[in-house]
Design a protein around this motif. Structure first.
Motif, PDB file in Angstrom:
ATOM      1  N   LEU A  12      45.487  39.272  31.649  1.00 39.60           N
ATOM      2  CA  LEU A  12      46.723  39.829  32.195  1.00 39.60           C
ATOM      3  C   LEU A  12      46.847  39.513  33.683  1.00 39.60           C
ATOM      4  O   LEU A  12      47.920  39.127  34.160  1.00 39.60           O
ATOM      5  CB  LEU A  12      46.789  41.341  31.965  1.00 39.60           C
ATOM      6  N   CYS A  13      45.751  39.644  34.422  1.00 43.05           N
ATOM      7  CA  CYS A  13      45.791  39.392  35.865  1.00 43.05           C
ATOM      8  C   CYS A  13      46.019  37.914  36.191  1.00 43.05           C
ATOM      9  O   CYS A  13      46.458  37.587  37.293  1.00 43.05           O
ATOM     10  CB  CYS A  13      44.511  39.881  36.530  1.00 43.05           C
ATOM     11  N   GLU A  14      45.731  37.029  35.264  1.00 40.91           N
ATOM     12  CA  GLU A  14      45.940  35.599  35.487  1.00 40.91           C
ATOM     13  C   GLU A  14      47.386  35.162  35.266  1.00 40.91           C
ATOM     14  O   GLU A  14      47.760  34.052  35.647  1.00 40.91           O
ATOM     15  CB  GLU A  14      45.022  34.787  34.564  1.00 40.91           C
ATOM     16  N   ARG A  15      48.184  36.019  34.676  1.00 40.41           N
ATOM     17  CA  ARG A  15      49.586  35.647  34.415  1.00 40.41           C
ATOM     18  C   ARG A  15      50.366  35.555  35.713  1.00 40.41           C
ATOM     19  O   ARG A  15      50.192  36.381  36.616  1.00 40.41           O
ATOM     20  CB  ARG A  15      50.231  36.671  33.484  1.00 40.41           C
ATOM     21  N   ASP A  16      51.241  34.571  35.805  1.00 43.37           N
ATOM     22  CA  ASP A  16      52.054  34.363  37.004  1.00 43.37           C
ATOM     23  C   ASP A  16      53.037  35.500  37.263  1.00 43.37           C
ATOM     24  O   ASP A  16      53.419  35.739  38.397  1.00 43.37           O
ATOM     25  CB  ASP A  16      52.833  33.047  36.900  1.00 43.37           C
ATOM     26  N   ASP A  17      53.459  36.187  36.200  1.00 35.82           N
ATOM     27  CA  ASP A  17      54.452  37.250  36.353  1.00 35.82           C
ATOM     28  C   ASP A  17      53.836  38.629  36.582  1.00 35.82           C
ATOM     29  O   ASP A  17      54.544  39.631  36.598  1.00 35.82           O
ATOM     30  CB  ASP A  17      55.375  37.281  35.132  1.00 35.82           C
ATOM     31  N   VAL A  18      52.530  38.691  36.770  1.00 35.45           N
ATOM     32  CA  VAL A  18      51.833  39.955  37.004  1.00 35.45           C
ATOM     33  C   VAL A  18      51.243  39.921  38.413  1.00 35.45           C
ATOM     34  O   VAL A  18      50.367  39.112  38.700  1.00 35.45           O
ATOM     35  CB  VAL A  18      50.725  40.190  35.956  1.00 35.45           C
ATOM     36  N   PRO A  19      51.715  40.815  39.299  1.00 36.51           N
ATOM     37  CA  PRO A  19      51.274  40.775  40.700  1.00 36.51           C
ATOM     38  C   PRO A  19      49.966  41.517  40.972  1.00 36.51           C
ATOM     39  O   PRO A  19      49.823  42.200  41.979  1.00 36.51           O
ATOM     40  CB  PRO A  19      52.441  41.431  41.438  1.00 36.51           C
ATOM     41  N   LEU A  20      49.016  41.399  40.055  1.00 39.09           N
ATOM     42  CA  LEU A  20      47.707  42.008  40.244  1.00 39.09           C
ATOM     43  C   LEU A  20      46.660  40.913  40.359  1.00 39.09           C
ATOM     44  O   LEU A  20      46.606  40.004  39.529  1.00 39.09           O
ATOM     45  CB  LEU A  20      47.332  42.916  39.075  1.00 39.09           C
ATOM     46  N   GLU A  21      45.831  41.029  41.384  1.00 43.67           N
ATOM     47  CA  GLU A  21      44.691  40.130  41.544  1.00 43.67           C
ATOM     48  C   GLU A  21      43.439  40.907  41.174  1.00 43.67           C
ATOM     49  O   GLU A  21      43.189  41.992  41.714  1.00 43.67           O
ATOM     50  CB  GLU A  21      44.595  39.654  42.991  1.00 43.67           C
ATOM     51  N   LEU A  22      42.663  40.378  40.252  1.00 46.29           N
ATOM     52  CA  LEU A  22      41.395  41.000  39.882  1.00 46.29           C
ATOM     53  C   LEU A  22      40.388  40.705  40.988  1.00 46.29           C
ATOM     54  O   LEU A  22      40.017  39.560  41.222  1.00 46.29           O
ATOM     55  CB  LEU A  22      40.903  40.447  38.543  1.00 46.29           C
ATOM     56  N   VAL A  23      39.968  41.744  41.698  1.00 51.68           N
ATOM     57  CA  VAL A  23      39.061  41.594  42.834  1.00 51.68           C
ATOM     58  C   VAL A  23      37.610  41.717  42.389  1.00 51.68           C
ATOM     59  O   VAL A  23      36.747  40.948  42.795  1.00 51.68           O
ATOM     60  CB  VAL A  23      39.386  42.636  43.931  1.00 51.68           C
ATOM     61  N   GLU A  24      37.338  42.704  41.533  1.00 48.04           N
ATOM     62  CA  GLU A  24      35.971  42.947  41.081  1.00 48.04           C
ATOM     63  C   GLU A  24      35.998  43.711  39.772  1.00 48.04           C
ATOM     64  O   GLU A  24      36.889  44.525  39.528  1.00 48.04           O
ATOM     65  CB  GLU A  24      35.199  43.769  42.125  1.00 48.04           C
ATOM     66  N   ALA A  25      35.009  43.444  38.942  1.00 44.43           N
ATOM     67  CA  ALA A  25      34.804  44.229  37.725  1.00 44.43           C
ATOM     68  C   ALA A  25      33.301  44.343  37.518  1.00 44.43           C
ATOM     69  O   ALA A  25      32.567  43.367  37.676  1.00 44.43           O
ATOM     70  CB  ALA A  25      35.470  43.568  36.533  1.00 44.43           C
ATOM     71  N   ARG A  26      32.876  45.552  37.211  1.00 44.88           N
ATOM     72  CA  ARG A  26      31.446  45.778  36.988  1.00 44.88           C
ATOM     73  C   ARG A  26      31.289  46.939  35.998  1.00 44.88           C
ATOM     74  O   ARG A  26      32.201  47.732  35.808  1.00 44.88           O
ATOM     75  CB  ARG A  26      30.731  46.097  38.287  1.00 44.88           C
ATOM     76  N   VAL A  27      30.130  47.022  35.415  1.00 44.82           N
ATOM     77  CA  VAL A  27      29.804  48.136  34.528  1.00 44.82           C
ATOM     78  C   VAL A  27      28.793  49.007  35.252  1.00 44.82           C
ATOM     79  O   VAL A  27      27.717  48.544  35.628  1.00 44.82           O
ATOM     80  CB  VAL A  27      29.244  47.635  33.181  1.00 44.82           C
ATOM     81  N   ASP A  28      29.155  50.269  35.487  1.00 43.98           N
ATOM     82  CA  ASP A  28      28.250  51.219  36.132  1.00 43.98           C
ATOM     83  C   ASP A  28      27.112  51.598  35.189  1.00 43.98           C
ATOM     84  O   ASP A  28      27.163  51.338  33.981  1.00 43.98           O
ATOM     85  CB  ASP A  28      29.004  52.480  36.560  1.00 43.98           C
ATOM     86  N   ASP A  29      26.108  52.259  35.741  1.00 45.86           N
ATOM     87  CA  ASP A  29      24.944  52.670  34.960  1.00 45.86           C
ATOM     88  C   ASP A  29      25.303  53.559  33.777  1.00 45.86           C
ATOM     89  O   ASP A  29      24.623  53.547  32.754  1.00 45.86           O
ATOM     90  CB  ASP A  29      23.923  53.393  35.844  1.00 45.86           C
ATOM     91  N   ASP A  30      26.395  54.338  33.911  1.00 51.59           N
ATOM     92  CA  ASP A  30      26.797  55.226  32.818  1.00 51.59           C
ATOM     93  C   ASP A  30      27.667  54.523  31.779  1.00 51.59           C
ATOM     94  O   ASP A  30      28.139  55.147  30.837  1.00 51.59           O
ATOM     95  CB  ASP A  30      27.505  56.470  33.357  1.00 51.59           C
ATOM     96  N   GLY A  31      27.890  53.213  31.933  1.00 52.79           N
ATOM     97  CA  GLY A  31      28.681  52.450  30.964  1.00 52.79           C
ATOM     98  C   GLY A  31      30.147  52.352  31.297  1.00 52.79           C
ATOM     99  O   GLY A  31      30.907  51.724  30.548  1.00 52.79           O
ATOM    100  N   THR A  32      30.590  52.961  32.393  1.00 50.91           N
ATOM    101  CA  THR A  32      31.993  52.893  32.795  1.00 50.91           C
ATOM    102  C   THR A  32      32.322  51.509  33.327  1.00 50.91           C
ATOM    103  O   THR A  32      31.614  50.985  34.184  1.00 50.91           O
ATOM    104  CB  THR A  32      32.304  53.938  33.885  1.00 50.91           C
ATOM    105  N   LEU A  33      33.401  50.928  32.821  1.00 52.12           N
ATOM    106  CA  LEU A  33      33.907  49.679  33.363  1.00 52.12           C
ATOM    107  C   LEU A  33      34.754  50.027  34.577  1.00 52.12           C
ATOM    108  O   LEU A  33      35.722  50.771  34.470  1.00 52.12           O
ATOM    109  CB  LEU A  33      34.751  48.927  32.338  1.00 52.12           C
ATOM    110  N   VAL A  34      34.364  49.509  35.746  1.00 48.81           N
ATOM    111  CA  VAL A  34      35.097  49.752  36.985  1.00 48.81           C
ATOM    112  C   VAL A  34      35.828  48.459  37.339  1.00 48.81           C
ATOM    113  O   VAL A  34      35.201  47.410  37.495  1.00 48.81           O
ATOM    114  CB  VAL A  34      34.161  50.169  38.135  1.00 48.81           C
ATOM    115  N   VAL A  35      37.154  48.564  37.429  1.00 48.01           N
ATOM    116  CA  VAL A  35      37.996  47.401  37.702  1.00 48.01           C
ATOM    117  C   VAL A  35      38.737  47.648  39.005  1.00 48.01           C
ATOM    118  O   VAL A  35      39.422  48.659  39.153  1.00 48.01           O
ATOM    119  CB  VAL A  35      39.009  47.168  36.556  1.00 48.01           C
ATOM    120  N   GLU A  36      38.587  46.714  39.931  1.00 50.53           N
ATOM    121  CA  GLU A  36      39.272  46.789  41.230  1.00 50.53           C
ATOM    122  C   GLU A  36      40.321  45.684  41.265  1.00 50.53           C
ATOM    123  O   GLU A  36      39.988  44.509  41.061  1.00 50.53           O
ATOM    124  CB  GLU A  36      38.278  46.563  42.370  1.00 50.53           C
TER     125      GLU A  36
END
Length: 113
Positions: free
Chosen positions: A22-46
């Motif tokens: 989704l972030c790679e689409r030209d019509d979506v003004p979101l840049e994926l800065v970072e994504a990681r999985v925390d120790d508790d399993g939560t996906l953190v997306v910046e």
């Protein structure tokens, strides 16, 4: 999430491809800065909202991002500041709610200027 049958799947394998696509689409003004999985399993997306801060636009695209992977049961808690928003969410399949076993994910999505 409190049931003994709840399984947290690999969010980087199951959710992150949807986010990146989704972030790679030209019509979506979101840049994926970072994504990681925390120790508790939560996906953190910046993400960064391109083109300057607009809370309504950020919210709309944050929910579009959520919609790219939401399952049949989804709960969202939204917090907003002057130049950012954060969604904490749980999404998954609960018993008798689909053809898959009970499972789900926790995600923290941050969108900033």
């Amino acid at each position: 999430m409190d049931t003994p049958l709840w399984v947290t799947e690999e969010p980087d394998a199951h959710l992150l491809p949807h986010v990146a696509r989704l972030c790679e689409r030209d019509d979506v003004p979101l840049e994926l800065v970072e994504a990681r999985v925390d120790d508790d399993g939560t996906l953190v997306v910046e993400c960064r909202l391109e083109g300057g801060w607009n809370a309504a636009t950020a919210t709309a695209y944050a929910f579009a991002l959520l919609g790219s992977f939401a399952e049949t049961g989804t709960y969202v808690d939204k917090r907003e500041t002057q130049d950012s928003l954060e969604l904490d969410l749980v999404t998954g399949v609960v018993p008798d709610d689909g053809r898959f076993a009970t499972h789900g994910h926790t995600v923290r999505l941050r969108v900033r200027a």
